[in-house]
Design a protein around this motif. Structure first.
Motif, PDB file in Angstrom:
ATOM      1  N   ASN A  66     -21.912 116.371  98.728  1.00 27.43           N
ATOM      2  CA  ASN A  66     -22.722 115.668  97.626  1.00 27.43           C
ATOM      3  C   ASN A  66     -21.937 114.987  96.851  1.00 27.43           C
ATOM      4  O   ASN A  66     -21.384 115.017  95.586  1.00 27.43           O
ATOM      5  CB  ASN A  66     -23.722 116.619  96.787  1.00 27.43           C
ATOM      6  CG  ASN A  66     -24.693 115.611  96.085  1.00 27.43           C
ATOM      7  OD1 ASN A  66     -24.430 114.436  95.670  1.00 27.43           O
ATOM      8  ND2 ASN A  66     -25.868 115.961  95.579  1.00 27.43           N
ATOM      9  N   ASP A  67     -21.365 113.678  97.368  1.00 26.58           N
ATOM     10  CA  ASP A  67     -20.411 112.960  96.737  1.00 26.58           C
ATOM     11  C   ASP A  67     -21.265 112.254  95.411  1.00 26.58           C
ATOM     12  O   ASP A  67     -20.478 112.033  94.491  1.00 26.58           O
ATOM     13  CB  ASP A  67     -20.213 111.594  97.578  1.00 26.58           C
ATOM     14  CG  ASP A  67     -18.727 111.384  97.926  1.00 26.58           C
ATOM     15  OD1 ASP A  67     -18.044 112.232  97.569  1.00 26.58           O
ATOM     16  OD2 ASP A  67     -18.502 110.355  98.384  1.00 26.58           O
ATOM     17  N   ARG A  68     -22.365 112.374  95.176  1.00 34.30           N
ATOM     18  CA  ARG A  68     -22.918 111.984  94.006  1.00 34.30           C
ATOM     19  C   ARG A  68     -22.737 112.729  92.701  1.00 34.30           C
ATOM     20  O   ARG A  68     -22.435 112.458  91.697  1.00 34.30           O
ATOM     21  CB  ARG A  68     -24.492 111.939  94.144  1.00 34.30           C
ATOM     22  CG  ARG A  68     -25.036 110.594  93.356  1.00 34.30           C
ATOM     23  CD  ARG A  68     -26.805 110.610  93.837  1.00 34.30           C
ATOM     24  NE  ARG A  68     -27.547 109.866  92.651  1.00 34.30           N
ATOM     25  CZ  ARG A  68     -28.418 109.933  92.713  1.00 34.30           C
ATOM     26  NH1 ARG A  68     -29.012 110.669  93.383  1.00 34.30           N
ATOM     27  NH2 ARG A  68     -29.041 109.045  91.583  1.00 34.30           N
ATOM     28  N   LEU A  69     -22.553 114.099  93.102  1.00 34.07           N
ATOM     29  CA  LEU A  69     -22.290 115.034  92.106  1.00 34.07           C
ATOM     30  C   LEU A  69     -20.918 114.927  91.201  1.00 34.07           C
ATOM     31  O   LEU A  69     -20.608 114.939  90.217  1.00 34.07           O
ATOM     32  CB  LEU A  69     -22.231 116.462  92.571  1.00 34.07           C
ATOM     33  CG  LEU A  69     -23.778 117.180  92.834  1.00 34.07           C
ATOM     34  CD1 LEU A  69     -23.329 118.331  93.636  1.00 34.07           C
ATOM     35  CD2 LEU A  69     -24.532 117.144  91.616  1.00 34.07           C
ATOM     36  N   TRP A  70     -19.731 114.627  92.349  1.00 36.33           N
ATOM     37  CA  TRP A  70     -18.365 114.469  91.982  1.00 36.33           C
ATOM     38  C   TRP A  70     -18.359 113.237  91.482  1.00 36.33           C
ATOM     39  O   TRP A  70     -17.398 112.910  90.403  1.00 36.33           O
ATOM     40  CB  TRP A  70     -17.771 114.618  92.976  1.00 36.33           C
ATOM     41  CG  TRP A  70     -17.843 115.877  93.619  1.00 36.33           C
ATOM     42  CD1 TRP A  70     -18.559 116.306  94.929  1.00 36.33           C
ATOM     43  CD2 TRP A  70     -17.384 117.190  93.112  1.00 36.33           C
ATOM     44  NE1 TRP A  70     -18.537 117.614  94.859  1.00 36.33           N
ATOM     45  CE2 TRP A  70     -17.858 118.171  94.295  1.00 36.33           C
ATOM     46  CE3 TRP A  70     -16.788 117.619  92.184  1.00 36.33           C
ATOM     47  CZ2 TRP A  70     -17.561 119.503  94.049  1.00 36.33           C
ATOM     48  CZ3 TRP A  70     -16.440 119.056  91.968  1.00 36.33           C
ATOM     49  CH2 TRP A  70     -16.777 119.891  92.893  1.00 36.33           C
ATOM     50  N   ARG A  71     -19.072 112.083  92.055  1.00 33.40           N
ATOM     51  CA  ARG A  71     -18.788 110.778  91.175  1.00 33.40           C
ATOM     52  C   ARG A  71     -19.243 110.574  89.798  1.00 33.40           C
ATOM     53  O   ARG A  71     -18.431 109.833  89.159  1.00 33.40           O
ATOM     54  CB  ARG A  71     -19.546 109.658  92.242  1.00 33.40           C
ATOM     55  CG  ARG A  71     -19.648 108.143  92.027  1.00 33.40           C
ATOM     56  CD  ARG A  71     -20.432 107.399  92.652  1.00 33.40           C
ATOM     57  NE  ARG A  71     -20.339 106.131  92.401  1.00 33.40           N
ATOM     58  CZ  ARG A  71     -21.049 105.295  91.375  1.00 33.40           C
ATOM     59  NH1 ARG A  71     -22.011 105.979  90.525  1.00 33.40           N
ATOM     60  NH2 ARG A  71     -20.710 104.039  91.147  1.00 33.40           N
ATOM     61  N   HIS A  72     -20.180 111.237  89.649  1.00 35.25           N
ATOM     62  CA  HIS A  72     -20.526 111.359  88.161  1.00 35.25           C
ATOM     63  C   HIS A  72     -19.618 111.765  87.335  1.00 35.25           C
ATOM     64  O   HIS A  72     -19.302 111.004  86.271  1.00 35.25           O
ATOM     65  CB  HIS A  72     -21.942 112.124  87.999  1.00 35.25           C
ATOM     66  CG  HIS A  72     -22.362 112.411  86.544  1.00 35.25           C
ATOM     67  ND1 HIS A  72     -23.059 111.561  85.833  1.00 35.25           N
ATOM     68  CD2 HIS A  72     -22.190 113.661  85.927  1.00 35.25           C
ATOM     69  CE1 HIS A  72     -23.172 112.317  84.657  1.00 35.25           C
ATOM     70  NE2 HIS A  72     -22.691 113.307  84.668  1.00 35.25           N
ATOM     71  N   HIS A  73     -19.035 112.906  87.492  1.00 33.03           N
ATOM     72  CA  HIS A  73     -18.035 113.518  86.639  1.00 33.03           C
ATOM     73  C   HIS A  73     -16.728 112.561  86.657  1.00 33.03           C
ATOM     74  O   HIS A  73     -16.120 112.438  85.796  1.00 33.03           O
ATOM     75  CB  HIS A  73     -17.821 114.890  87.121  1.00 33.03           C
ATOM     76  CG  HIS A  73     -18.915 115.783  86.798  1.00 33.03           C
ATOM     77  ND1 HIS A  73     -19.284 116.100  85.488  1.00 33.03           N
ATOM     78  CD2 HIS A  73     -19.774 116.641  87.835  1.00 33.03           C
ATOM     79  CE1 HIS A  73     -20.220 116.785  85.418  1.00 33.03           C
ATOM     80  NE2 HIS A  73     -20.482 117.060  86.776  1.00 33.03           N
ATOM     81  N   CYS A  74     -16.515 112.140  87.994  1.00 34.04           N
ATOM     82  CA  CYS A  74     -15.117 111.406  88.180  1.00 34.04           C
ATOM     83  C   CYS A  74     -15.111 109.952  87.156  1.00 34.04           C
ATOM     84  O   CYS A  74     -14.421 109.606  86.601  1.00 34.04           O
ATOM     85  CB  CYS A  74     -14.970 110.723  89.709  1.00 34.04           C
ATOM     86  SG  CYS A  74     -13.258 110.466  89.985  1.00 34.04           S
ATOM     87  N   LEU A  75     -16.317 109.351  87.302  1.00 30.92           N
ATOM     88  CA  LEU A  75     -16.588 108.179  86.380  1.00 30.92           C
ATOM     89  C   LEU A  75     -16.416 108.474  84.835  1.00 30.92           C
ATOM     90  O   LEU A  75     -16.004 107.854  84.019  1.00 30.92           O
ATOM     91  CB  LEU A  75     -18.088 107.426  86.675  1.00 30.92           C
ATOM     92  CG  LEU A  75     -18.015 106.889  87.962  1.00 30.92           C
ATOM     93  CD1 LEU A  75     -19.293 106.197  88.142  1.00 30.92           C
ATOM     94  CD2 LEU A  75     -16.913 105.827  88.263  1.00 30.92           C
ATOM     95  N   SER A  76     -16.795 109.630  84.493  1.00 28.26           N
ATOM     96  CA  SER A  76     -16.578 110.109  83.004  1.00 28.26           C
ATOM     97  C   SER A  76     -14.963 110.450  82.744  1.00 28.26           C
ATOM     98  O   SER A  76     -14.531 109.956  81.842  1.00 28.26           O
ATOM     99  CB  SER A  76     -17.433 111.450  82.782  1.00 28.26           C
ATOM    100  OG  SER A  76     -18.699 111.455  82.948  1.00 28.26           O
ATOM    101  N   VAL A  77     -14.270 110.688  83.732  1.00 26.18           N
ATOM    102  CA  VAL A  77     -12.818 111.100  83.518  1.00 26.18           C
ATOM    103  C   VAL A  77     -12.267 109.759  83.724  1.00 26.18           C
ATOM    104  O   VAL A  77     -11.246 109.634  83.004  1.00 26.18           O
ATOM    105  CB  VAL A  77     -12.425 112.136  84.833  1.00 26.18           C
ATOM    106  CG1 VAL A  77     -10.842 111.886  84.717  1.00 26.18           C
ATOM    107  CG2 VAL A  77     -12.708 113.425  84.498  1.00 26.18           C
ATOM    108  N   ARG A  78     -12.809 108.729  84.346  1.00 23.67           N
ATOM    109  CA  ARG A  78     -12.210 107.431  84.380  1.00 23.67           C
ATOM    110  C   ARG A  78     -12.124 106.845  82.873  1.00 23.67           C
ATOM    111  O   ARG A  78     -10.940 105.906  82.816  1.00 23.67           O
ATOM    112  CB  ARG A  78     -13.097 106.444  85.421  1.00 23.67           C
ATOM    113  CG  ARG A  78     -12.576 105.172  85.653  1.00 23.67           C
ATOM    114  CD  ARG A  78     -13.189 104.188  86.696  1.00 23.67           C
ATOM    115  NE  ARG A  78     -12.866 103.186  86.951  1.00 23.67           N
ATOM    116  CZ  ARG A  78     -12.834 101.995  86.368  1.00 23.67           C
ATOM    117  NH1 ARG A  78     -13.860 101.940  85.275  1.00 23.67           N
ATOM    118  NH2 ARG A  78     -12.432 101.122  86.835  1.00 23.67           N
ATOM    119  N   ALA A  79     -12.926 107.072  82.150  1.00 25.73           N
ATOM    120  CA  ALA A  79     -12.885 106.498  80.778  1.00 25.73           C
ATOM    121  C   ALA A  79     -11.378 106.578  79.973  1.00 25.73           C
ATOM    122  O   ALA A  79     -10.935 105.973  79.416  1.00 25.73           O
ATOM    123  CB  ALA A  79     -13.868 107.145  79.844  1.00 25.73           C
ATOM    124  N   VAL A  80     -10.835 107.972  80.513  1.00 26.83           N
ATOM    125  CA  VAL A  80      -9.429 108.175  80.081  1.00 26.83           C
ATOM    126  C   VAL A  80      -8.328 107.918  80.967  1.00 26.83           C
ATOM    127  O   VAL A  80      -7.198 107.528  80.708  1.00 26.83           O
ATOM    128  CB  VAL A  80      -9.222 109.754  79.441  1.00 26.83           C
ATOM    129  CG1 VAL A  80      -8.079 110.067  79.138  1.00 26.83           C
ATOM    130  CG2 VAL A  80     -10.366 110.002  78.529  1.00 26.83           C
TER     131      VAL A  80
END
Length: 149
Positions: A66-80
């Motif tokens: 489920n790429d969607r699960l990982w994408r959500h968290h990855c975009l949060s990390v992208r803020a930093v």
């Protein structure tokens, strides 16, 4: 004398729900439609999601695929770690691999950028457990933030 209890039939019997046969009623992933299982997993933080992925083969299949699960968290990390995330995605890494490559780095980088280590007098005073290897560009960002303080 002590006699062992007979096995619980509910845990040994196969169950059918919504056209699916499962071995144990505790495996909600096998009982629920994939969209519902994914929604449940989407409420987990990164560390819990990784632990859930290792729970059993069924959960692993749903989480890993489920790429969607990982994408959500990855975009949060992208803020930093925007540069790092964009670079990894540009190099063809999946959302999951991109997240795993940058998650701990984002934690340490956030602490540095927020000034947590600004008052440390020498390298010997840095907490070893909090450190994570970072590239030159990341250190440059941290040093610029320190100079602006």
């Amino acid at each position: 004398t002590w006699e062992p209890l007979p096995p619980l039939p509910a845990l040994q019997a196969k169950h059918t729900l919504m056209g699916r046969t499962v071995d144990s009623p505790a495996d909600f992933v096998a009982l629920l439609p994939p969209e519902v299982s994914s929604r449940i997993f989407s409420d987990l933080d990164v560390e819990s999601l990784c632990h859930a992925s290792m729970t059993c083969k069924g959960w692993h299949r749903v989480i890993e695929g489920n790429d969607r699960l990982w994408r959500h968290h990855c975009l949060s990390v992208r803020a930093v770690c925007q540069r790092e995330i964009d670079c990894d995605r540009g190099n063809g890494y999946s959302w999951k691999i991109t997240l795993l490559r940058n998650y701990w780095k984002s934690k340490v980088k956030q602490e540095w950028l927020s000034g947590k280590y600004s008052t440390i007098p020498s390298q010997n005073s840095l907490p070893e457990k909090s450190m994570y290897p970072m590239d030159v560009d990341t250190w440059g960002e941290i040093l610029e933030a320190e100079l602006e303080r």
